[in-house]
Design a protein around this motif. Sequence first.
Motif, mmCIF file in Angstrom:
data_model
loop_
_atom_site.group_PDB
_atom_site.id
_atom_site.type_symbol
_atom_site.label_atom_id
_atom_site.label_comp_id
_atom_site.label_asym_id
_atom_site.label_seq_id
_atom_site.Cartn_x
_atom_site.Cartn_y
_atom_site.Cartn_z
ATOM 1 N N THR A 209 -28.596 -12.973 -28.763
ATOM 2 C CA THR A 209 -28.107 -13.885 -29.804
ATOM 3 C C THR A 209 -28.669 -15.285 -29.609
ATOM 4 O O THR A 209 -29.129 -15.925 -30.569
ATOM 5 N N GLY A 210 -28.636 -15.751 -28.367
ATOM 6 C CA GLY A 210 -29.129 -17.105 -28.112
ATOM 7 C C GLY A 210 -28.432 -18.108 -29.010
ATOM 8 O O GLY A 210 -27.217 -18.129 -29.124
ATOM 9 N N GLU A 211 -29.250 -18.952 -29.682
ATOM 10 C CA GLU A 211 -28.699 -19.903 -30.654
ATOM 11 C C GLU A 211 -29.081 -19.405 -32.042
ATOM 12 O O GLU A 211 -30.264 -19.283 -32.367
ATOM 13 N N ARG A 212 -28.072 -19.114 -32.842
ATOM 14 C CA ARG A 212 -28.329 -18.415 -34.103
ATOM 15 C C ARG A 212 -27.344 -18.896 -35.167
ATOM 16 O O ARG A 212 -26.208 -19.256 -34.865
ATOM 17 N N VAL A 213 -27.798 -18.869 -36.415
ATOM 18 C CA VAL A 213 -26.928 -19.224 -37.537
ATOM 19 C C VAL A 213 -26.047 -18.034 -37.866
ATOM 20 O O VAL A 213 -26.524 -16.893 -37.952
ATOM 21 N N LEU A 214 -24.757 -18.294 -38.069
ATOM 22 C CA LEU A 214 -23.780 -17.248 -38.339
ATOM 23 C C LEU A 214 -23.259 -17.344 -39.761
ATOM 24 O O LEU A 214 -23.545 -18.306 -40.488
ATOM 25 N N THR A 215 -22.442 -16.383 -40.139
ATOM 26 C CA THR A 215 -21.788 -16.429 -41.446
ATOM 27 C C THR A 215 -20.635 -17.414 -41.381
ATOM 28 O O THR A 215 -20.290 -17.955 -40.318
ATOM 29 N N GLU A 216 -19.994 -17.623 -42.519
ATOM 30 C CA GLU A 216 -18.860 -18.550 -42.552
ATOM 31 C C GLU A 216 -17.681 -18.032 -41.737
ATOM 32 O O GLU A 216 -16.771 -18.786 -41.389
ATOM 33 N N LEU A 217 -17.704 -16.734 -41.390
ATOM 34 C CA LEU A 217 -16.657 -16.154 -40.536
ATOM 35 C C LEU A 217 -17.054 -16.184 -39.070
ATOM 36 O O LEU A 217 -16.388 -15.571 -38.229
ATOM 37 N N ASP A 218 -18.134 -16.887 -38.753
ATOM 38 C CA ASP A 218 -18.649 -16.972 -37.383
ATOM 39 C C ASP A 218 -19.022 -15.597 -36.838
ATOM 40 O O ASP A 218 -18.763 -15.260 -35.682
ATOM 41 N N GLU A 219 -19.651 -14.804 -37.709
ATOM 42 C CA GLU A 219 -20.168 -13.509 -37.323
ATOM 43 C C GLU A 219 -21.672 -13.474 -37.569
ATOM 44 O O GLU A 219 -22.228 -14.333 -38.273
ATOM 45 N N LEU A 220 -22.341 -12.456 -37.016
ATOM 46 C CA LEU A 220 -23.754 -12.261 -37.294
ATOM 47 C C LEU A 220 -23.937 -11.860 -38.751
ATOM 48 O O LEU A 220 -23.093 -11.170 -39.337
ATOM 49 N N THR A 221 -25.041 -12.260 -39.321
ATOM 50 C CA THR A 221 -25.355 -11.797 -40.681
ATOM 51 C C THR A 221 -25.630 -10.307 -40.634
ATOM 52 O O THR A 221 -25.862 -9.723 -39.560
ATOM 53 N N ALA A 222 -25.649 -9.670 -41.796
ATOM 54 C CA ALA A 222 -25.896 -8.225 -41.846
ATOM 55 C C ALA A 222 -27.245 -7.882 -41.219
ATOM 56 O O ALA A 222 -27.363 -6.925 -40.441
ATOM 57 N N ALA A 223 -28.285 -8.678 -41.548
ATOM 58 C CA ALA A 223 -29.618 -8.400 -41.003
ATOM 59 C C ALA A 223 -29.631 -8.571 -39.493
ATOM 60 O O ALA A 223 -30.205 -7.750 -38.753
ATOM 61 N N ALA A 264 -14.058 -14.108 -24.685
ATOM 62 C CA ALA A 264 -14.232 -14.373 -23.257
ATOM 63 C C ALA A 264 -15.140 -15.579 -23.018
ATOM 64 O O ALA A 264 -15.425 -15.902 -21.871
ATOM 65 N N GLU A 265 -15.597 -16.219 -24.090
ATOM 66 C CA GLU A 265 -16.457 -17.414 -24.039
ATOM 67 C C GLU A 265 -17.808 -17.135 -23.383
ATOM 68 O O GLU A 265 -18.409 -18.010 -22.786
ATOM 69 N N VAL A 266 -18.259 -15.888 -23.507
ATOM 70 C CA VAL A 266 -19.627 -15.567 -23.097
ATOM 71 C C VAL A 266 -20.592 -16.020 -24.203
ATOM 72 O O VAL A 266 -21.722 -16.415 -23.938
ATOM 73 N N ILE A 267 -20.113 -15.936 -25.439
ATOM 74 C CA ILE A 267 -20.820 -16.494 -26.601
ATOM 75 C C ILE A 267 -19.888 -17.516 -27.242
ATOM 76 O O ILE A 267 -18.688 -17.269 -27.406
ATOM 77 N N ARG A 268 -20.431 -18.657 -27.596
ATOM 78 C CA ARG A 268 -19.652 -19.659 -28.327
ATOM 79 C C ARG A 268 -20.052 -19.566 -29.795
ATOM 80 O O ARG A 268 -21.224 -19.747 -30.145
ATOM 81 N N ALA A 269 -19.094 -19.230 -30.643
ATOM 82 C CA ALA A 269 -19.362 -19.090 -32.079
ATOM 83 C C ALA A 269 -18.376 -19.977 -32.829
ATOM 84 O O ALA A 269 -17.177 -19.698 -32.881
ATOM 85 N N GLU A 270 -18.895 -21.044 -33.409
ATOM 86 C CA GLU A 270 -18.034 -21.959 -34.170
ATOM 87 C C GLU A 270 -18.893 -22.798 -35.110
ATOM 88 O O GLU A 270 -20.065 -23.081 -34.827
ATOM 89 N N GLY A 271 -18.301 -23.115 -36.228
ATOM 90 C CA GLY A 271 -19.014 -23.946 -37.198
ATOM 91 C C GLY A 271 -20.260 -23.304 -37.755
ATOM 92 O O GLY A 271 -21.206 -23.993 -38.130
#
Length: 608
Positions: A209-223, A264-271
């Motif tokens: 994942t690294g640094e990646r843009v997420l959806t508005e739900l802070d999830e990965l995009t479908a692709a 578990a804060e292994v990935i930080r997903a926010e905003g």
Amino acid sequence: MADNWVETTAGDLRRWADERGEKVDGQGAHLLFDLAAREMGLEGPDALTPGALRALLLEVFPETVVAGADEVPSVLDTLRAVAAFLGDTGAVTAERAAELAAEIDRLAPEFAAVVAETDSAERQVAAEVVAGLMEADGIPLDDQDAVEEWMREFEALPDEERYARAEDYLRRTEDLVVPPVRLAPAAELADAARRSGLTAEVRALAEWTGERVLTELDELTAADAEAAVAALGLATPRRLPGVEVGDQTDLPELDRLWWAATEAEVIRAEGGKAAPGPALPDLGSGDDERALRVWLRLLDSVAVPEHDPSDGLDAIELVQNELTGVLIHLYEQEEPATPGELADALLGHVAEAYEISDERSLATAVRDALTLELDDLARWGVVEPAGDGGRALTPLGVWGVRELLLSDGFTAPVVGELAGAPAAELVAGLAWHRPETADEEIDGWLASHDVKDAAADLLDVMRGGGPGARNLAAAVLHRVGPEAAPVVRAAQEHPLVSPYAALWLNAAGDPAGRELSRAEYLWVFVDTVAGMLETAEPEEAVAAALVDAPPGAEMREMVDELWRTDHPGVADVLEALGDHHPDKATAKAARTAAYKARSAHAAGNGGV
């Protein structure tokens, strides 16, 4: 009948006191009369003998009435007034009245000690219950203002509601105890956590994942979700066939790992952005505590997913909601469980907890879903094959499930933790052990105690404890070496210890050893069964007691004698035998003997 004499005598006592200008606690006297009638079966005040008085004060009152030590003088004064009243009105002879008065004075120190001990124990239990209720309501015990406010609100509740809440808490507390387990060393557990499939999968997802843009739900995009599955080589058996991926949730295996990693804060997903979380380095850390802490947070997330039942659950979601029950089942079992056995237990629970329209179809779907969960748990290092097609928790799985149980308020003992405990704690803790772990616990305790000190401490438990504690303490005492003989010899004078001391000395070949008298043998039998009844169902206790009991006519003869035994639990033991002994003639004899025991006890002249 009982109500008539109680009410009449209480009224006569008040009038008698008024005529003499004396004060008497009418309500207290009524309570004592009522206990004598209802708990002891006395049919009138004339049945109050010194023996009955002893039973009333030392057995019935402490077991039935919640009283403080400061109330003892008032109770004794009330009884003295009762004795004077009975003699003055001719309800009993002047000689009997004098005997009662003398017995009250003799009993006073012992009664005070019994009430003080009971009061102390009740206060401690009450404090523990109140603290437990506060914690259940989310009240921090170190927040004095919050504690005081909770106490004001609790004390304002009706008595019935407060008692109901306390009883419910105690029932739940008893249910929240699991058998003791052995734990692997922390270094081994941490190494297993670093090498587990759960760590590997989450770490790989975080690094991909690294640094990646997420959806508005802070999830990965479908692709990105599809790309992640491909990059990780992640199997997705729960993916609905033929359904195009619209968002991350269409790939359930990836979705589960994603939220575990973020929680578990292994990935930080926010905003709307992803980045490596602060816990990512801990997964491979040489710090055992950190590695285990992060792994436990991952397990907590994947093992306790949250699916809202109100949305309608499919079989996969239902099994995931109940997965903690499967893990507890594995934790509690002595032997490995097969997937079929686990599925049967799960389906039994589901049938009770959910409304099911098509049980057959659901059963098949649940079994398939559970197979997927067990495969995941095995890959994650939580479960492993064991025995003939069975499954068991790995050492890491045992540790992880225990930590989750502790966080949910369970009592989860560990084998070996009682080695340095006082004898009373050892005996109390042994009640939760299976035979093989109990043996190990006892060996560890004895190894860490001086032989004579161990014997003295165990004998103290036997003097002050109930039948269950006495039985366990006696069993441990039999493992103590012969060096303890002087201590055991000195304990022979105590009535509750004497038979057990004689058995120990006899087994040790000590000159002071002797065979038990018939009365002692019967008393020990009653004490043993009474101890079993404290923790087992009556049917189970009777079955266990009969393993070493004499057969046939000899057992019936023994039952006929038991009612005379000077043991407070003899009537309860006989009732259990009467209800559950497989031989009808013996059961009938036991029921008759139970009636005799209660009658003799009430009259104050039971025993030998």
